[in-house]
Write a protein that holds these residues in place. Structure first.
Motif, PDB file in Angstrom:
ATOM      1  N   GLU A  14      13.903   4.634  64.400  1.00 57.48           N
ATOM      2  CA  GLU A  14      13.708   4.040  63.030  1.00 57.48           C
ATOM      3  C   GLU A  14      15.104   3.723  62.781  1.00 57.48           C
ATOM      4  O   GLU A  14      15.524   2.671  62.146  1.00 57.48           O
ATOM      5  CB  GLU A  14      13.136   5.156  61.940  1.00 57.48           C
ATOM      6  CG  GLU A  14      11.882   5.429  62.194  1.00 57.48           C
ATOM      7  CD  GLU A  14      10.989   4.509  61.424  1.00 57.48           C
ATOM      8  OE1 GLU A  14      11.368   3.617  60.653  1.00 57.48           O
ATOM      9  OE2 GLU A  14       9.665   4.656  61.470  1.00 57.48           O
TER      10      GLU A  14
ATOM     11  N   THR B   6      16.294  -0.213  62.075  1.00 54.47           N
ATOM     12  CA  THR B   6      16.726  -0.537  60.852  1.00 54.47           C
ATOM     13  C   THR B   6      18.386  -0.858  60.918  1.00 54.47           C
ATOM     14  O   THR B   6      19.178  -1.000  59.853  1.00 54.47           O
ATOM     15  CB  THR B   6      16.604   0.357  59.657  1.00 54.47           C
ATOM     16  OG1 THR B   6      17.443   1.866  60.183  1.00 54.47           O
ATOM     17  CG2 THR B   6      15.207   0.791  59.620  1.00 54.47           C
TER      18      THR B   6
ATOM     19  N   GLU C 180      20.650   2.116  59.417  1.00 57.25           N
ATOM     20  CA  GLU C 180      20.742   2.107  57.786  1.00 57.25           C
ATOM     21  C   GLU C 180      20.906   3.792  57.496  1.00 57.25           C
ATOM     22  O   GLU C 180      20.780   4.648  58.122  1.00 57.25           O
ATOM     23  CB  GLU C 180      19.272   1.807  57.360  1.00 57.25           C
ATOM     24  CG  GLU C 180      19.234   1.772  55.794  1.00 57.25           C
ATOM     25  CD  GLU C 180      17.792   1.386  55.560  1.00 57.25           C
ATOM     26  OE1 GLU C 180      16.812   1.976  54.857  1.00 57.25           O
ATOM     27  OE2 GLU C 180      17.408   0.027  55.508  1.00 57.25           O
TER      28      GLU C 180
END
Length: 214
Positions: free
Chosen positions: A119, A123, A126
């Protein structure tokens, strides 16, 4: 491709660690069966949980099941999925739940760590995903610390197995409550984290009772 490799590596490492950590105390065929069941419960409930919490984010059924192309995983829902799957199977086998979860927790944390790393890259690093990954890494070291020392705690009179699992779960979800509030996450995530943290705390008191057998 890199993201897919991270997920595949995480699943393979999880399956190996799950078997290695439990093979001395349980039958290997049952451990292998449960490893796949918990993995399925983790991924399916996590995916469904994300879709329900962020209802409308996916427009059709194909988007709900496009896990490799379209991101979206509720890790609280995923944890509930693996807890429930494990509980059902463990009760059926007559095993002790807290003891079993303590032995298997490190494998689950490694799996979550790899998925969160996926993830994080997806992203573009992030901040919120970086914090989540940091919490999982911290949880792993907390677990290792408590697992090797809790029987020496004079105030933990029962010495029952499961302390490391429960205290790690309590602290992690307590920390997540703060993160959810800081980033103004969905209130349902705050509520679920609060429930899991509270249940873990209650479990600690039950486990610490020298009169009870868990």
């Amino acid at each position: 491709m890199t993201l897919g490799i991270l997920r595949i590596i995480g699943i393979i490492v999880f399956l190996y660690l799950f078997w290695r950590n439990l093979k001395d105390n349980y039958e290997s065929p049952k451990i292998i069966t449960l490893s796949w069941l918990t993995l399925l419960g983790f991924l399916v409930v996590g995916r469904i949980g994300y879709g329900l919490i962020h209802f409308g984010v996916w427009k059709n059924f194909s988007e709900w099941i496009s896990v490799w192309n379209i991101p979206g995983m509720s890790y609280i829902g995923a944890c509930l999925g693996l807890f429930l799957t494990s509980l059902i199977y463990i009760k059926k086998q007559g095993w002790k739940f807290f003891a079993f979860m303590e032995d298997s927790l490190s494998a689950f944390l490694v799996l979550i760590g790899f998925l969160l790393a996926d993830e994080l890259v997806r992203t573009k690093f992030e901040l919120i995903n970086l914090i989540y990954l940091g919490i999982v890494i911290l949880a792993y070291f907390l677990y290792r610390f408590f697992k090797g020392r809790y029987r020496s705690f004079v105030w933990y009179k029962s010495g029952k197995k499961g302390f490391a699992f429960l205290v790690t779960t309590f602290l992690v979800f307590l920390g997540l409550i703060g993160v959810f509030l800081m980033f103004k996450d969905k209130i349902v995530n705050v509520v679920l984290a609060s429930i899991i943290s509270l249940l873990s705390l209650i479990g600690l008191f039950i486990l610490g009772d020298v009169k009870k057998k868990i």
